[in-house]
Design a protein around this motif. Structure first.
Motif, short mmCIF file in Angstrom:
data_model
loop_
_atom_site.label_atom_id
_atom_site.label_comp_id
_atom_site.label_asym_id
_atom_site.label_seq_id
_atom_site.Cartn_x
_atom_site.Cartn_y
_atom_site.Cartn_z
N GLY A 70 0.81 -1.21 0.00
CA GLY A 70 0.00 0.00 0.00
C GLY A 70 0.84 1.26 0.00
N SER A 71 2.12 1.12 -0.25
CA SER A 71 3.01 2.28 -0.27
C SER A 71 3.32 2.67 -1.71
CB SER A 71 4.31 1.97 0.48
OG SER A 71 5.13 1.11 -0.29
N GLU A 72 3.99 3.77 -1.85
CA GLU A 72 4.40 4.25 -3.18
C GLU A 72 5.72 3.60 -3.62
OE1 GLU A 72 2.91 7.00 -4.98
OE2 GLU A 72 1.20 6.86 -3.62
N VAL A 73 6.46 3.04 -2.65
CA VAL A 73 7.78 2.46 -2.92
C VAL A 73 7.62 1.01 -3.36
CG1 VAL A 73 10.04 1.93 -1.93
CG2 VAL A 73 8.83 3.98 -1.21
N ILE A 74 8.38 0.60 -4.35
CA ILE A 74 8.35 -0.78 -4.83
C ILE A 74 9.06 -1.68 -3.82
CG2 ILE A 74 9.20 -2.32 -6.63
CD1 ILE A 74 8.91 0.01 -8.60
N ILE A 75 8.42 -2.79 -3.51
CA ILE A 75 9.08 -3.83 -2.72
C ILE A 75 9.85 -4.69 -3.72
CG2 ILE A 75 8.79 -5.82 -1.21
CD1 ILE A 75 6.11 -4.65 -0.31
N TYR A 118 8.15 -11.72 8.40
CA TYR A 118 8.18 -11.07 7.09
C TYR A 118 9.43 -10.20 6.97
CZ TYR A 118 6.31 -7.14 9.78
OH TYR A 118 6.13 -6.15 10.72
N GLN A 119 9.85 -10.04 5.72
CA GLN A 119 10.96 -9.12 5.41
C GLN A 119 10.68 -8.51 4.05
OE1 GLN A 119 15.08 -10.25 6.20
NE2 GLN A 119 15.56 -9.61 4.11
N PHE A 120 10.67 -7.19 4.02
CA PHE A 120 10.46 -6.45 2.78
C PHE A 120 11.71 -5.62 2.49
CE2 PHE A 120 5.86 -6.14 4.41
CZ PHE A 120 5.56 -7.41 3.95
N ASP A 121 12.35 -5.88 1.37
CA ASP A 121 13.47 -5.07 0.91
C ASP A 121 12.91 -4.10 -0.12
OD1 ASP A 121 15.26 -6.48 2.50
OD2 ASP A 121 15.62 -7.97 0.94
N LEU A 122 12.95 -2.81 0.21
CA LEU A 122 12.36 -1.80 -0.66
C LEU A 122 13.37 -1.30 -1.68
CD1 LEU A 122 10.42 0.26 2.05
CD2 LEU A 122 9.69 -1.77 0.78
N LEU A 123 12.85 -0.70 -2.74
CA LEU A 123 13.70 -0.19 -3.82
C LEU A 123 14.64 0.91 -3.33
CD1 LEU A 123 14.12 -0.75 -6.82
CD2 LEU A 123 12.54 1.10 -7.31
N ASN A 124 14.25 1.63 -2.27
CA ASN A 124 15.10 2.70 -1.72
C ASN A 124 16.12 2.16 -0.71
OD1 ASN A 124 13.58 2.14 0.52
ND2 ASN A 124 12.64 4.16 0.68
N ASP A 125 16.38 0.86 -0.74
CA ASP A 125 17.35 0.16 0.11
C ASP A 125 16.96 0.09 1.59
OD1 ASP A 125 19.03 -0.56 -1.98
OD2 ASP A 125 20.11 1.34 -1.89
N GLU A 126 15.72 0.41 1.90
CA GLU A 126 15.23 0.25 3.27
C GLU A 126 14.77 -1.20 3.44
OE1 GLU A 126 11.70 2.05 6.14
OE2 GLU A 126 12.09 2.97 4.19
N ARG A 127 14.97 -1.74 4.62
CA ARG A 127 14.51 -3.10 4.94
C ARG A 127 13.53 -3.02 6.10
NH1 ARG A 127 18.70 -7.78 5.36
NH2 ARG A 127 18.17 -7.85 3.17
N ILE A 128 12.38 -3.64 5.92
CA ILE A 128 11.36 -3.69 6.96
C ILE A 128 11.16 -5.15 7.32
CG2 ILE A 128 8.96 -3.19 7.54
CD1 ILE A 128 9.11 -0.94 5.42
N ALA A 129 11.33 -5.48 8.59
CA ALA A 129 11.21 -6.86 9.02
C ALA A 129 10.44 -6.92 10.34
CB ALA A 129 12.58 -7.50 9.17
N GLY A 130 9.79 -8.03 10.55
CA GLY A 130 9.06 -8.23 11.80
C GLY A 130 8.35 -9.56 11.78
N GLU A 131 7.48 -9.75 12.74
CA GLU A 131 6.71 -10.98 12.81
C GLU A 131 5.30 -10.66 13.26
OE1 GLU A 131 7.85 -12.84 17.09
OE2 GLU A 131 9.36 -13.07 15.51
N CYS A 132 4.39 -11.54 12.87
CA CYS A 132 3.00 -11.34 13.25
C CYS A 132 2.25 -12.65 13.14
CB CYS A 132 2.34 -10.29 12.39
SG CYS A 132 2.24 -10.71 10.65
#
Length: 117
Positions: free
Chosen positions: A34-39, A77-91
């Motif tokens: 749901g973001s503007e950045v490509i995963i 989960y782990q999302f590596d974004l096109l802007n080199d940001e990494r978002i990780a966590g668990e749920c």
């Protein structure tokens, strides 16, 4: 000849129904961007499976069905974004034989992640 054709059509129908039923029974994970950045790489790790969603453009989603046979644990989960940001966590929590379970992991515009079931 007509009986053979009917038999072939009946077998095709049964196979198609079994194929569709398989997707209804198997649990799945859906990743929603749901973001503007490509995963550029999205992965979700379960205790007994690793789901690779690949690239997910903004405002797009991808769903993967996984095996009913799982050990107990969490969705990581782990999302590596096109802007080199990494978002990780668990749920959420996964156990064996969760028929038709649907988990949605959504990345929001502010890069918050929300998991729903």
């Amino acid at each position: 000849m007509k009986k053979v054709l009917r038999l072939i059509i009946a077998v095709m129908f049964v196979l198609f129904a079994a194929y569709k039923l398989n997707f209804f029974i198997l649990p799945s994970v859906t990743v929603i961007n749901g973001s503007e950045v490509i995963i550029k790489q999205a992965t979700v790790t379960l205790p007994s499976s690793n789901l690779n969603f690949g690239l997910i453009d903004g405002a797009m989603e991808n769903t993967i069905h996984y095996s009913l046979e799982q050990s107990d644990g969490v969705y990581r989960y782990q999302f590596d974004l096109l802007n080199d940001e990494r978002i990780a966590g668990e749920c959420g929590y996964v156990t064996s034989n969760e028929v038709h379970k649907r988990v949605r992991i959504e990345l929001h515009a502010d890069h918050r992640v929300r998991c729903t079931r």
